[in-house]
Design a protein around this motif. Sequence first.
Motif, short mmCIF file in Angstrom:
data_model
loop_
_atom_site.label_atom_id
_atom_site.label_comp_id
_atom_site.label_asym_id
_atom_site.label_seq_id
_atom_site.Cartn_x
_atom_site.Cartn_y
_atom_site.Cartn_z
N CYS A 1 1.36 12.28 -1.85
CA CYS A 1 0.78 11.93 -0.54
C CYS A 1 1.83 11.82 0.54
CB CYS A 1 0.01 10.61 -0.66
SG CYS A 1 -1.38 10.66 -1.82
N VAL B 1 0.72 4.06 -2.87
CA VAL B 1 0.35 5.43 -2.52
C VAL B 1 1.45 6.41 -2.94
CG1 VAL B 1 -0.04 7.01 -0.58
CG2 VAL B 1 -1.20 4.81 -0.64
N ASN B 2 2.69 5.96 -2.90
CA ASN B 2 3.82 6.81 -3.29
C ASN B 2 4.06 6.82 -4.80
OD1 ASN B 2 4.53 7.75 -0.72
ND2 ASN B 2 5.73 5.92 -0.29
N VAL C 1 0.83 -1.21 0.00
CA VAL C 1 0.00 0.00 0.00
C VAL C 1 0.87 1.25 0.00
CG1 VAL C 1 -1.65 1.35 1.36
CG2 VAL C 1 -1.99 -1.11 1.07
N ARG C 2 1.92 1.28 0.82
CA ARG C 2 2.81 2.45 0.86
C ARG C 2 3.45 2.70 -0.51
NH1 ARG C 2 4.60 4.22 6.07
NH2 ARG C 2 3.91 2.88 7.79
#
Length: 631
Positions: free
Chosen positions: A385, A359-360, A355-356
């Motif tokens: 983000c 999102v990045n 997820v990180r």
Amino acid sequence: MKAYKCRCPNVDWLGSIANCIYENGNSTKEIHHAYKHVATRCLQKAQLHYSVKDFENWQQNATKYIEPVAKDDYTTVITHPVEVDIEAYRPYYIGFRDWNRWISLCSRLGWGLVGFWFGIMGVTGILHYSHIVPNLREKLVPKRFKQFVYKYLTIPKVPFSGGLTRMEFFISSLFIILTVLSCSINYTLDVSVYMNSQYFLTLDQVSFRVDLLAFSLMPVVYLLGLRNNPLQYLTGLPHSVMIKYHKVTCLVFVILAMIHSIIWTVDACKEGGYKSWVEWYWSWGIAATTIACLMIAQSLKFIRDAMYETFLIVHQLFAIMLIVSVWFHCASLGWMGWVYSMAASLSWDRLCRIVRILVNGGINSAKIESFNETVLKLEFSKPKCYKFYSGSYVYLHFLSPWYLCWQSHPFSLIESIEDKGKLVVYLKCKRGITKQLAKTVDSCSGSTKILIDGPYGCFPLPQLQDKEIPKIICVAGGLGISSLLPILQKSELELANHRLIWMINDLTYISWMKVTMDELAKRGLVIDIYFTKGSATDGSAIMSYILGTDSSQTDIKDEESEGKKGQYRVHYGKPDLDNLLVMELNSDKKDTKIYCCGPGVMNDQVRKTICKQINLKSERSVELTIENHEW
């Protein structure tokens, strides 16, 4: 063990057992649980598959033919179901009842070990978040008591303890003492028809006790070792501290598991050797203990240092293999909740990483500059983000070469002065992925594709920022400065009272950091640079790096370069850190916070000096934070 191969195919024995369970069970749930237990035994011992419905049918059929037990039944073959002799049944019932109660006690002791760690984390979290309420922290922990804790507990290390501070050593010792006590108390069961030998009763009690304590620690071991550990945000403790506790709990877990395995090995030898234990859960138990011991062995520091990338992949594979082994070991025995927790913890960590990265922005492009053979500079756009804060760091996956993309390493971040939308990482090329990355750089610049897993580090509370700290001293060694510059960048106060002490053995380090340091010098920061391999004759060369001029045209008189407000001060040779820090601390009586990032020897030297300088009679507050990802 061979008896079940005779019993389980016999419909009269099955009917007798089913009827006994039905007559003495207290609820449908209890009856069905007992049916499943007998079915499991028949599957394990006789390879026969039975269902709860089968036992219900045998019970109903047995009522048509069941007879009381006769004296001749003990010496002749029985061809009909028999009723249970209540007087003969009662001792068995009492023996199993007491045993189950004792097993329940072992489970509660295991929960006690889990509760110990969550209690420690809870107290730490309360102290961490007490800053939110004005003056609450001061009421809970008076300043002088806090200085006492710093001086004697949280700053000094315990020799030969693997890097534990006194506080960490104290907490780890409490945990070990609690574990030993949990293994030692309440062995009060008497010999019964279930266990008619005191020797084997003792073996079984010790084996079950250490086994259930080990089970309860498995989720704790995994949770403390996670990169995405939710306890970090609850407590404010850095990942390096969590890893220390991870190693302590893992060592205790492996010792308990080994005791359990040794006891059952002794038991097997008494009953005829390993051939008498053919159940698959036995084999998986041996596999689990072996994997756990191998994980400890390959985690030794000299092995990690020698082949870190290999250590990482092997350790992660072992973590998965341990879950699989324990899963099959416990599938028929129970206590699967602990195994589910292990699998859930590992899955949670992997999901958070994915997820990180998504999102990045998924795949990002990074510009690479090579300053020399050992150091690279990476610059990439800040993800939309991304929340940048001092002390944060990221794990970077490099997609070139592709076969090393599974690896990731932590790097401190510096916000670019020239472009606020850029983040900068400095990394030293050693071996493995960083060495391979250096080969991809053509001449002095290039680019590569990366995955950004972050940010990590404890998100700072507004009340925990250094806005109101009158004086900050940053002590850096080599590339350790990349962890400390963001702290000074984010400070909203005038920097005239702050100090940066930087020790280098390569002049090119100055040119890399020049733009950032110039900006800090303009805000009033005094920067002391120690060229540990140089002498005064190198002054012109150093100042040419600082001023950006030709060294032959630079006139050095007092080894200082004045900025608009701050200044550079150049020194030659290794500094006397003890006297240097003492002078800085004694120059005024303001509350001071020291940040340190560099080699372990330097960090330890700073620890000792700061401990000596904390005066418990003074109202002044002195704190030390070591920014270090080593574990």
